[in-house]
Write a protein that holds these residues in place. Structure first.
Motif, PDB file in Angstrom:
ATOM      1  N   VAL A 199       0.891  -1.176  -0.109  1.00  8.41           N
ATOM      2  CA  VAL A 199      -0.271   0.056   0.140  1.00  8.41           C
ATOM      3  C   VAL A 199       1.060   1.117   0.294  1.00  8.41           C
ATOM      4  CG1 VAL A 199      -1.643   1.544   1.287  1.00  8.41           C
ATOM      5  CG2 VAL A 199      -1.992  -1.076   0.710  1.00  8.41           C
ATOM      6  N   GLU A 200       1.652   0.963   0.401  1.00  4.43           N
ATOM      7  CA  GLU A 200       2.229   2.581   1.222  1.00  4.43           C
ATOM      8  C   GLU A 200       3.074   3.070  -0.451  1.00  4.43           C
ATOM      9  OE1 GLU A 200       5.746   4.272   3.547  1.00  4.43           O
ATOM     10  OE2 GLU A 200       5.551   1.936   3.921  1.00  4.43           O
ATOM     11  N   ALA A 201       3.648   1.508  -0.495  1.00  2.00           N
ATOM     12  CA  ALA A 201       4.646   1.721  -2.594  1.00  2.00           C
ATOM     13  C   ALA A 201       3.240   2.415  -3.170  1.00  2.00           C
ATOM     14  CB  ALA A 201       5.793   0.045  -2.356  1.00  2.00           C
ATOM     15  N   VAL A 202       2.823   1.816  -3.254  1.00  2.00           N
ATOM     16  CA  VAL A 202       1.774   2.166  -4.516  1.00  2.00           C
ATOM     17  C   VAL A 202       1.057   3.361  -4.130  1.00  2.00           C
ATOM     18  CG1 VAL A 202      -0.832   2.147  -5.185  1.00  2.00           C
ATOM     19  CG2 VAL A 202       0.488   0.249  -4.929  1.00  2.00           C
ATOM     20  N   LEU A 203       1.017   4.058  -3.057  1.00  2.00           N
ATOM     21  CA  LEU A 203       0.445   5.925  -2.595  1.00  2.00           C
ATOM     22  C   LEU A 203       1.588   6.345  -2.403  1.00  2.00           C
ATOM     23  CD1 LEU A 203      -1.172   4.881   0.669  1.00  2.00           C
ATOM     24  CD2 LEU A 203      -2.478   5.358  -1.344  1.00  2.00           C
ATOM     25  N   ASP A 204       3.055   6.100  -2.850  1.00  2.00           N
ATOM     26  CA  ASP A 204       4.208   6.635  -3.428  1.00  2.00           C
ATOM     27  C   ASP A 204       4.780   7.216  -4.755  1.00  2.00           C
ATOM     28  OD1 ASP A 204       3.617   8.095  -0.275  1.00  2.00           O
ATOM     29  OD2 ASP A 204       5.513   6.634   0.029  1.00  2.00           O
TER      30      ASP A 204
END
Length: 355
Positions: free
Chosen positions: A70-75
């Motif tokens: 999730v963090e990778a997708v959001l950034d």
């Protein structure tokens, strides 16, 4: 005092669809820290420009995406984010398929579920046949049986059949030794595809039937259980019995025909058959791509969608393919010129005036 443009956690929760407890969890995880925390009361406040990130976080978690992803997708950039989402979905589907296979195997192994020996087949031959015939399946939620492989065991043969109603593919296999039990059922195509690699590496595969599935028993490998599909398989024998006589027969190099089809891909491909050979054409192409071929019978022009014709040709066995034609509006039979144990019927489409 917090900035007047900031929202307390309760208001922000309503705006984003996340609960206050979830917001605290994501703040502690570092995914969505509040814009400001009151040093005295500890109250958390969020800004309006955090709404989009919070909404995206909620949607990604809604598809069971791990926090690190999730963090990778959001950034990430939009292109990278799309790739990561596709990879996650592929893994979820793979895991779900594995769970379903294991569950089916567990159910089939429960005490009291009988297993009936059917036949023994050569593993590499069975694997090839499964892959070849399954090219004619369809993914139709309304008719799931079209995604399966019809297995019919009678007398001295095992016949595999699949159809999407526009194509029909069938292959007959000779078992090792006599057939033990006559049996017929429609087996889940996806589960058979998943088993192909193990089947191919097995010298012999023992086929056993259960009330709800089919066992593929392999020496020195984990047995695979494939579930049966409910619903009535289309009456392909009736369709084949009602076909008119062949009026034109074409024998052509499989390699040359495939190259012509792949080099001339379009929404519609036309085959023009004369005594001089076979010409592959598209609607806007003249005079087309001529191929040397042996032709007997009437001259004919027939059109296909590439998704119907190409798989039938590519899975044919041997260097040459034989096309049996019955008219521009009748199914064409496509098979090996030397071996007839794999046969496909493909439905043509109405020719265009410019074809």
């Amino acid at each position: 005092m917090p900035n007047s443009e900031l929202m307390p956690i309760g208001i922000f929760a309503q705006r984003t669809g996340l609960t206050s407890s979830a917001l605290r969890f994501y703040a502690d995880s570092g995914l969505l820290p509040p814009a400001e925390v009151d040093p005295v009361s500890g109250y958390r406040y969020y800004s309006a420009d955090q709404v989009a990130r919070a909404t995206g976080l909620r949607r990604l978690r809604g598809i069971a995406m791990p926090l690190t992803t999730v963090e990778a997708v959001l950034d990430a950039t939009p292109e990278e984010a799309s790739r990561l989402i596709d990879e996650h979905v592929a893994k979820v589907l793979e895991d779900a398929a594995a769970v379903r296979r294991k569950a089916a195997s567990i159910k089939a192994s429960l005490a009291g579920v009988p297993s009936l020996p059917v036949a023994v087949l050569k593993g590499p031959v069975l694997a090839d046949a499964i892959e070849q015939v399954l090219t004619a399946t369809a993914r139709d939620p309304g008719t799931p049986v079209l995604g399966g492989l019809r297995v019919e065991v009678t007398g001295e043969a095992v016949t595999l059949t699949a159809t999407d109603r526009f194509r029909l593919s069938t292959r007959t296999l000779v078992p090792v030794g006599p057939v033990v039990t006559a049996w017929a059922a429609t087996v889940d195509g996806d589960e058979l595809r998943a088993a192909v690699a193990e089947v191919r590496r097995s010298v012999l595969v023992r086929v056993e039937a259960t009330p709800h599935g089919m066992w593929l028993r392999m020496a020195d490998r984990e047995d695979r259980h494939c579930r049966l599909l409910a619903g009535e398989f289309p009456d392909h024998r009736l369709m084949l019995a009602s076909l008119p006589e062949v009026t034109t027969r074409v024998t052509v190099s499989k390699g040359l025909l495939l190259r012509a089809l792949e080099d001339h891909l379009s929404e519609r491909i036309s085959l023009r058959v004369t005594r001089r050979g076979l010409t592959v054409r598209t609607a806007d192409e003249h005079p087309g791509f001529p191929l040397p071929a042996t032709v007997t019978g009437r001259h004919l022009q027939i059109a296909f969608e590439p998704v119907a014709l190409h798989p039938a040709v590519s899975t044919a066995i041997g260097p040459d393919v034989m096309l049996d034609l019955r008219g521009f509006d009748q199914p064409v039979t496509i098979r090996s010129a030397g071996r007839g144990d794999l046969t496909t019927w493909a439905m043509p489409v109405s020719p265009t005036p410019s074809a």
